[in-house]
Design a protein around this motif. Sequence first.
Motif, PDB file in Angstrom:
ATOM      1  N   GLY A 322      32.207  33.333  34.573  1.00 32.00           N
ATOM      2  CA  GLY A 322      33.217  33.775  35.528  1.00 32.00           C
ATOM      3  C   GLY A 322      32.671  34.806  36.489  1.00 32.00           C
ATOM      4  N   ARG A 323      33.371  34.951  37.595  1.00 30.99           N
ATOM      5  CA  ARG A 323      32.929  35.870  38.623  1.00 30.99           C
ATOM      6  C   ARG A 323      33.692  37.181  38.579  1.00 30.99           C
ATOM      7  NH1 ARG A 323      28.716  36.004  42.002  1.00 30.99           N
ATOM      8  NH2 ARG A 323      30.151  37.041  43.394  1.00 30.99           N
TER       9      ARG A 323
ATOM     10  N   SER D 112      37.391  36.316  43.503  1.00 23.87           N
ATOM     11  CA  SER D 112      37.699  35.303  42.505  1.00 23.87           C
ATOM     12  C   SER D 112      39.125  34.798  42.716  1.00 23.87           C
ATOM     13  CB  SER D 112      37.562  35.880  41.099  1.00 23.87           C
ATOM     14  OG  SER D 112      38.637  36.750  40.836  1.00 23.87           O
ATOM     15  N   LEU D 114      41.431  34.663  40.550  1.00 22.37           N
ATOM     16  CA  LEU D 114      42.372  35.600  39.943  1.00 22.37           C
ATOM     17  C   LEU D 114      42.628  36.790  40.871  1.00 22.37           C
ATOM     18  CD1 LEU D 114      44.046  36.379  37.493  1.00 22.37           C
ATOM     19  CD2 LEU D 114      42.038  37.520  36.552  1.00 22.37           C
ATOM     20  N   GLU D 115      41.558  37.317  41.451  1.00 21.58           N
ATOM     21  CA  GLU D 115      41.724  38.447  42.366  1.00 21.58           C
ATOM     22  C   GLU D 115      42.601  38.058  43.543  1.00 21.58           C
ATOM     23  OE1 GLU D 115      37.815  41.260  42.165  1.00 21.58           O
ATOM     24  OE2 GLU D 115      37.522  39.248  42.945  1.00 21.58           O
ATOM     25  N   GLY D 164      38.463  32.183  37.082  1.00 18.73           N
ATOM     26  CA  GLY D 164      37.231  32.957  37.186  1.00 18.73           C
ATOM     27  C   GLY D 164      36.344  32.543  38.340  1.00 18.73           C
TER      28      GLY D 164
END
Lengths: 330, 379, 297, 274
Positions: A322-323, D112, D114-115, D164
């Motif tokens: 993941g990042r 990302s 999510l961000e 991710g």
Amino acid sequence: MPPAMRSPKGLLLLLLAVLALAYPFASSSGYHLNVLTNALFFTVLAMSLNVIYGYAGLLSFAQVGFWGVGGYVGALTVTRLGGSVWDGMLAAGAVALLLAIAISAVSLRLSNHAFVIVSIAFTLLLQLLAQEWIDVTNGPMGIPGLPAPEIVLGPLYFAFDDRTSQYFLALAFAAATLAAIGLVLSSRVGRTLRMLKHDETLARSLGVRTTRWKVFAAGFAAVVAAMAGALYVFYLSIVDPTIFDVYYTQLMLVIVIVGGLGSFWPMIAAGFVLVVLPEVLRTSDEVRMIYYGVVLIAGVLFFPRGFAGLLAARRRRHSSGGRLGQPGSI
Amino acid sequence: MMKKTFGASFLAVVLAAGPAMAQEAVQIGVSAPLTGPVAHGGEHEMRGIRLAVEEINAKGGVLGKPIALTVEDNQCNPSVSVTVANKLIEDGVVAIIGAQCSSAVLAAMPVVQKAGVPLVSGIATSPSITEKAGIGGNPWVFRLNPSDRELAVADVNYLASLGSVKRVAIVAESTDYGRGGAEAFAKAAEAKGIEVVSTDFHPLGAADFTTILTRLGRSGAQAIALYQAPADRANFVRQKEALGVKAALTGKLNFAGEAHEKLLADGAFDQAVTAFPYAPEVDTPANKAFVAKLVAKYGETSQYESFAGYEEVYVLAAAIERAGTPDRAAVRAALTKTSYASMLGGTITFDDHDQAHNKAVISRVDGSKVTVVDVFSTN
Amino acid sequence: MDPVFLGQLLLNGIVIGLIYGLIATGLTLQFGILHIVNFAHGEVLMVAMYAMAALLPLFGGDFFVAFAVLVVLASAVSLLAARGLLAALATGGDGGGIFEKSLLLTLGVSIVLVNGVQQLFTSNPQMATTSFGYGAFALGEIRLTYAHALASVVAVVTFGALFWFLLRTNAGRALRAVAQNREAALMIGLDPTRVARRAVAVSLVLSAVAGAVLVPIIVFQPTVGQTLLLKAFAVVVIGGMGNIGGAVAVALGLGVLESLVGGFADIVWQNAVAFVAMIAVLAMRPQGLFAAAIRKG
Amino acid sequence: MDSLAASDGVLRPAAPTAPPLLKVAELRRSFGAVRAVDGLDLEVEAGSITGMIGPNGCGKTTAVNCITGFDRGCSGSVELQGRSIARRQPEEIARGGVMRTFQAIRVFDGFSVLENAAMGRQCFDGLRLQHPILRTPRFRQVERETRARAEALLETVGLGAKKGELAGSLSYGQKKLLALAGILMSEPKIVILDEPVAGVNPTMVHEIAELLRRLNAAGTTFLIIEHNIEFVMALSDRVVVMDRGRRLASGTPAEIQQDERVLEAYLGGGDGGL
């Protein structure tokens, strides 16, 4: 750094801290300490530029102006108003904050472009004032003989008047400042600033008060630069108009860009390497600046995205995970 | 993981940078501006310093050992100056020569005091160096050159004795050097009843003086006193000549360097009068020999900075010899008892403020010819 | 007010303004086409001055022959340098960040040139002698030195040539097209790299011309380019980044204004003119005096 | 011009019946001689899905830019729940509860997924500078909640598995979903979608329609600007047809399909919708 407290990163940080604290006892060289102390100051200064330029995307030439304002306000607070060095630092931060809010609130209402122009004009104006407002600034002579910072706690007295203690003072200042910046930048604040840089329109559509955030970034960066500048002049024991020198702007820009805009650890590494590099090159005497220039050019050609780019490339090669571990994420 | 590599290599590099110097030589440090806006000054100082060291080493050095120079570039920047002073001290130099720029010297002063290393300065002109040095202040700093105040008085006295100059204008760079000089000249002129019609300060590195010259040409000034860096002065004189502004030049002038030599040959300095710490024309055997040696080595005549560098080394070397040991404190003590025969004639000694009163030179120009009018003692 | 004094001040200001213009047009051209800031632009001028000083004695101090040779040389070198710069900027393949890259790269080039020239020629102030000597035209009591007059004529002719190139030639039109709208220019089949190369080469030659005409006027040393660059930068900003006509007009205005300030107030405040003007312009027209629109975001 | 009397741009008390959530009247915007929006009237009822269709160049996107404050050159009145939001800054309008997507889809590519989803709440939590520096419990709690909610939203829009990854690596259609998730994060009163299915493959179109229906059922109000008439007709409670900068017709999908003016406009529109 919470993320750093976990696993290898935390260990590395611990190691760095131990090294930094043990160094003065391992080396007897005041010169090396001096170079390291400079590296600490310039890294903080560069980080302040990183906040506004690397994160918020506002190219500012005003950082050297705030650094100089900090120096002069700090020096004047002590020599004219009889305050302590710490008062000087606080005053420097306060004055810089007000100035930053004033210039950024006015110029950002217009455009980012306007901000760049104002930041240039601001620094030039300050330099001219330092040179010519002789009654206050003592003109080109500067204000020499600044006292060493000291701590007075009742009967307790300690003066930072030798290189080792000044190194520790700079280390404490840099560690505290960088930690605070790092914590802020790795939180939603940093994310929001980077949002502005990447796509201001999108940020606004999500309800981000962009102008306020930019003013915030400008103020935050200004306070950091000014406090660093204030402490720095007491370390040098003199402030004069060369504190506004283009040299510092160039150094800052180079550190931030070589480190990678909007990066954190790589930028700190760049700060140290780029302050130490010219000193290492001193062994080659007069041609050292040529080498420095060549190294810069080579850096652009072979590491176009700075240390951060280098790190990212490694990471991409070594992991497919993941990042979320990206700088600035929770 | 890059950080580890960075950190490790960084430390390795820093540690490796500490030079392993030959123990046999006597180490002397030099802090001079070798890059940046006044690099030419540093370059010429280095010529004199190198020549002196070669001569001394050829004659067997000091204390039976050769002198080894450690030269560092201070960029005329106070913060770099501090770094440089620290580095030289760490390198184990017996004493430091430098740092040419007043603000660089002032920044280095507390450093050398703390470390206890003598600093010999032969060029910086700021009066606060003298105020801070010596008795009641920093006992480690010694200055050889006369201050601009003394030079201005001599210059004005000579001008007044000519009787032809009643009105002068002052043009100076906006630095401590320029402002100090302008102030000293104005004060001296007032004492002699010479009217100062205008004082102009310009930024260091200004290239265009047509505006000032236009104004001065109409001001009725019979002479213009200059306190400028050589490049600015050359521009000023060249443009003055082209604009046909009729006024004699005075202030702190010298005629060394390619540009100034051309201007001198072209008659641009006609009727100039100046008091300067040095002139290559001074007719003493020592100076003639010095100029010849420098011309032979560099193909250029001696400039003030070369002269200063040369004497700085000799004064320091003599002190080390007298001290009998390369110990810093002993050398400092020996320096205070300096009695050195200057190339300009006379003997250099330091006063309570560690200020030497070297001779200075009054010269005048007729057409293209420089005549030394007087070599006088300053006090 | 004294008309002679005023006349002289105006004349001085115009000459200086024209020289500022030569440097600023090059800078603004690079910004307009490539969106880069060239820190080494002043060093190009500096190198041209040293080259001119080296050429002059070869031709017996004849300015015009030396100048012609210099322009030919500069054009050749500029084409190569432009190719090199663009190739360097294109490394890494990541289209963004060209601005940052240009800052670092040109800063590195600037450092190498300043210190390299210092190593080669020492930092002694250099003065080149030309056939003009100290001669001057006298217009009544107003004087214009031959060197200043020459600089003005060269500047005006250069601007004329530049505008002819931009307005009347296909290459020039392509350049303007890219500056105005990169995407549209791409769509009509212009090769932006080629155009950029031309723009950089032209701007380098402009800087070299500025250096050449300054040789008979000022003495020079390795750092001579840096002070002049700052002024040119102010001109570019005030004129509207990327606007060539604006740069010329502002350069003239700045030269005259500086001259008047120097003549009637304190010379030290001459340098304040540029940034006070920057702020004033900003308050009225943030996009610069002559830019058509703000490019924001 | 008959609507002139009805809406003169003056703020008026809410009507006795529940006022429309969003009410636009006499909206105008010209570019030189071209009147892109020429007196548009529009109402969106709370809880509805309102579709807006019209031929290319009829001013739909301009109207959205006017309503959301991105276009600063518009005149006319825009009211949210009876309160004027006209001429406010776009971020203030967004904070007031009117949020939009862009036709050329925009996400923060370098962040990302999510961000990106969490972005919508960056500034709605009243945190001050000391909170992140000291990592106060309050700060941790807000971060935790933000993350949990962002993850939940990503599940809702079907991007849970991608959280991710970098947003830039998503497909075009996925980016549209992500942009929607980012908006929903701050619980807007009304979401304006500018061409949500343009350039999206048919399967994805179907998924998006389902998603919007579900979200609407859960209480979100939508205004959808779209070329895909079929999509709009199937989804909307009410449809507004725009032509040459103004409202040509409005009504239920069934009514619109019968409207002769609409047919004419579309047939006579020449380069009408693809």
